[in-house]
Motif scaffolding. Structure first.
Motif, short mmCIF file in Angstrom:
data_model
loop_
_atom_site.label_atom_id
_atom_site.label_comp_id
_atom_site.label_asym_id
_atom_site.label_seq_id
_atom_site.Cartn_x
_atom_site.Cartn_y
_atom_site.Cartn_z
N PHE A 54 -5.96 -2.22 33.77
CA PHE A 54 -5.31 -3.45 34.22
C PHE A 54 -3.94 -3.14 34.81
O PHE A 54 -3.56 -3.66 35.87
N ALA A 55 -3.19 -2.27 34.16
CA ALA A 55 -1.87 -1.88 34.67
C ALA A 55 -2.02 -1.16 36.02
O ALA A 55 -1.25 -1.39 36.95
N ALA A 56 -3.06 -0.34 36.11
CA ALA A 56 -3.30 0.39 37.36
C ALA A 56 -3.65 -0.59 38.49
O ALA A 56 -3.22 -0.42 39.63
N SER A 57 -4.41 -1.62 38.14
CA SER A 57 -4.80 -2.59 39.16
C SER A 57 -3.58 -3.37 39.66
O SER A 57 -3.52 -3.75 40.83
N LEU A 58 -2.63 -3.63 38.78
CA LEU A 58 -1.41 -4.32 39.20
C LEU A 58 -0.63 -3.47 40.20
O LEU A 58 -0.06 -3.99 41.16
N ARG A 59 -0.62 -2.16 39.98
CA ARG A 59 0.09 -1.27 40.89
C ARG A 59 -0.63 -1.19 42.25
O ARG A 59 0.00 -1.17 43.30
N ARG A 60 -1.97 -1.14 42.17
CA ARG A 60 -2.76 -1.01 43.41
C ARG A 60 -2.84 -2.32 44.19
O ARG A 60 -2.95 -2.32 45.41
N GLY A 61 -2.85 -3.44 43.47
CA GLY A 61 -3.02 -4.74 44.11
C GLY A 61 -4.47 -5.18 44.15
O GLY A 61 -4.81 -6.21 44.73
N TYR A 62 -5.36 -4.42 43.52
CA TYR A 62 -6.76 -4.82 43.40
C TYR A 62 -7.34 -4.23 42.10
O TYR A 62 -6.79 -3.28 41.55
N THR A 63 -8.43 -4.83 41.63
CA THR A 63 -8.96 -4.44 40.31
C THR A 63 -10.28 -3.70 40.36
O THR A 63 -10.65 -3.05 39.39
N LYS A 64 -11.02 -3.86 41.46
CA LYS A 64 -12.40 -3.34 41.57
C LYS A 64 -13.31 -4.01 40.54
O LYS A 64 -14.30 -3.43 40.10
N ASN A 65 -12.96 -5.23 40.16
CA ASN A 65 -13.78 -6.04 39.26
C ASN A 65 -14.20 -7.33 39.96
O ASN A 65 -13.44 -7.89 40.75
N ILE A 66 -15.40 -7.81 39.66
CA ILE A 66 -15.89 -9.09 40.15
C ILE A 66 -16.31 -9.95 38.96
O ILE A 66 -16.93 -9.44 38.01
N GLY A 67 -15.95 -11.22 38.99
CA GLY A 67 -16.35 -12.14 37.91
C GLY A 67 -17.62 -12.89 38.28
O GLY A 67 -17.83 -13.24 39.44
N LEU A 68 -18.47 -13.10 37.29
CA LEU A 68 -19.71 -13.87 37.48
C LEU A 68 -19.79 -14.94 36.41
O LEU A 68 -19.59 -14.66 35.22
#
Length: 328
Positions: A54-68
């Protein structure tokens, strides 16, 4: 040695290296010497270090996760859609977070707020029955307004600024009804439905009625609807015993299965059946022809759309992809 789950800061102190050096070493950066990277990576392995995604995604600006969000996991249709979505996302390096609304608008809203808080890059949803019937989409429109890519599947709505994946419900219903009339020689076919309040349920009813009209079959009392399985069962029993229906078209899985169950109990061997079904229980009747919604393909297309939407800068054009339903 660190005995709890370590952080970059703790590894930095233990090895007397900067946090930046630790981070770059774990990322296999060419800026760091091979010996230092080996030292850091070996220490991290022994400490069972796992990066904070999650912290890494904040730095990158994306999560590589999709919600269903799906209405139910018990319905085989949604389970197959999930398989199609997960497979395509996995092939493209994305993970899937799945939530179940249980047909509740409140739960649906809760999950959307959570997913929209930075945990996913996009959302795929089949709206709950409560949302569809009340036609209240504020919680979904809020997510869209915040810029989260959203893809609808199966249940039709008037939502704008989002993509969708559907089947041609009217056409599939018309074709199935004609099968009863032409191939099974039915003179008094009926339709049974538990989804009459939903838009795709209405389209299926229209297809059924128009097929009857085309073949000059009376439409009065030809559609049986109910809010519960128990209510539907009693109505089907009455139709078979008193109204002498000779064919049944099921507008959804549960309705068709219930009709077949009642028919078997009454030993009505001359009844012909058809309809929407994604369940293996159709094995009860080897001659049964059903509408296969191609659920897994629908899931794959929904996953494709959400990934395309994430990558595009065009937020003015939105697409509806129609999956061909097979009559098998």
């Amino acid at each position: 040695m660190i005995h709890t789950r370590p952080t970059l800061s703790q590894i930095s102190k233990a090895l007397d290296l900067s946090i930046s050096t630790i981070s770059k070493s774990l990322s296999d950066s060419p800026e760091i010497s091979i010996s230092t990277k080996q030292k850091v990576q070996e220490f991290a392995r022994k400490c069972n270090y796992r990066p904070n995604s999650f912290a890494a995604s904040l730095r990158r600006g994306y999560t590589k996760n999709i919600g269903l969000i799906i209405p139910s996991v018990l319905n085989p249709f949604y389970a197959k859609v999930l398989v199609g979505i997960e497979k395509h996302l996995d092939e493209n390096g994305y993970k899937l977070f799945t939530s179940i609304s249980n047909e509740s608008a409140e739960k649906e809203s809760h999950y959307l707020r959570f997913l929209g808080s930075g945990y996913v890059d996009g959302v795929i949803i089949c709206v709950s029955k409560e949302t569809a019937i009340t036609n209240k989409y504020q919680h979904i429109n809020t997510l869209i307004a915040e810029g989260t890519p959203l893809v609808l599947f199966d249940r039709i709505s008037n939502l704008k600024k989002c993509d969708s994946v559907i089947i041609d419900d009217y056409k599939a219903s018309f074709k199935a009804t004609e099968h009863l009339i032409i191939n099974k020689k039915c003179k008094k076919p009926i339709m049974v439905s538990l989804i009459h309040q939903l838009e795709h349920g209405k389209l299926r009813a229209n297809g059924f009625i128009d097929a009857l009209k085309k073949h000059n079959i009376p439409t009065k009392n030809s559609i049986i609807t109910a809010a519960t399985i128990e209510e539907l069962s009693s109505k089907i029993k009455l139709a078979l015993q008193k109204n002498k229906a000779d064919g049944i078209y099921g507008a959804n899985d549960l309705a068709l299965e219930q009709a077949m169950t009642i028919g078997n109990r009454l030993q009505t061997n001359k009844i012909a059946y058809t309809g929407f079904c994604n369940n293996s229980k159709t094995g009860w009747n080897t001659a049964l022809k059903i509408i296969n919604q191609n659920a897994e393909k629908m899931g794959k297309e929904a996953a494709k759309l959400v990934l395309e939407r994430i990558k595009t800068t065009n937020n003015k054009e939105f697409y509806t992809r129609t999956i061909t339903a097979e009559f098998v």
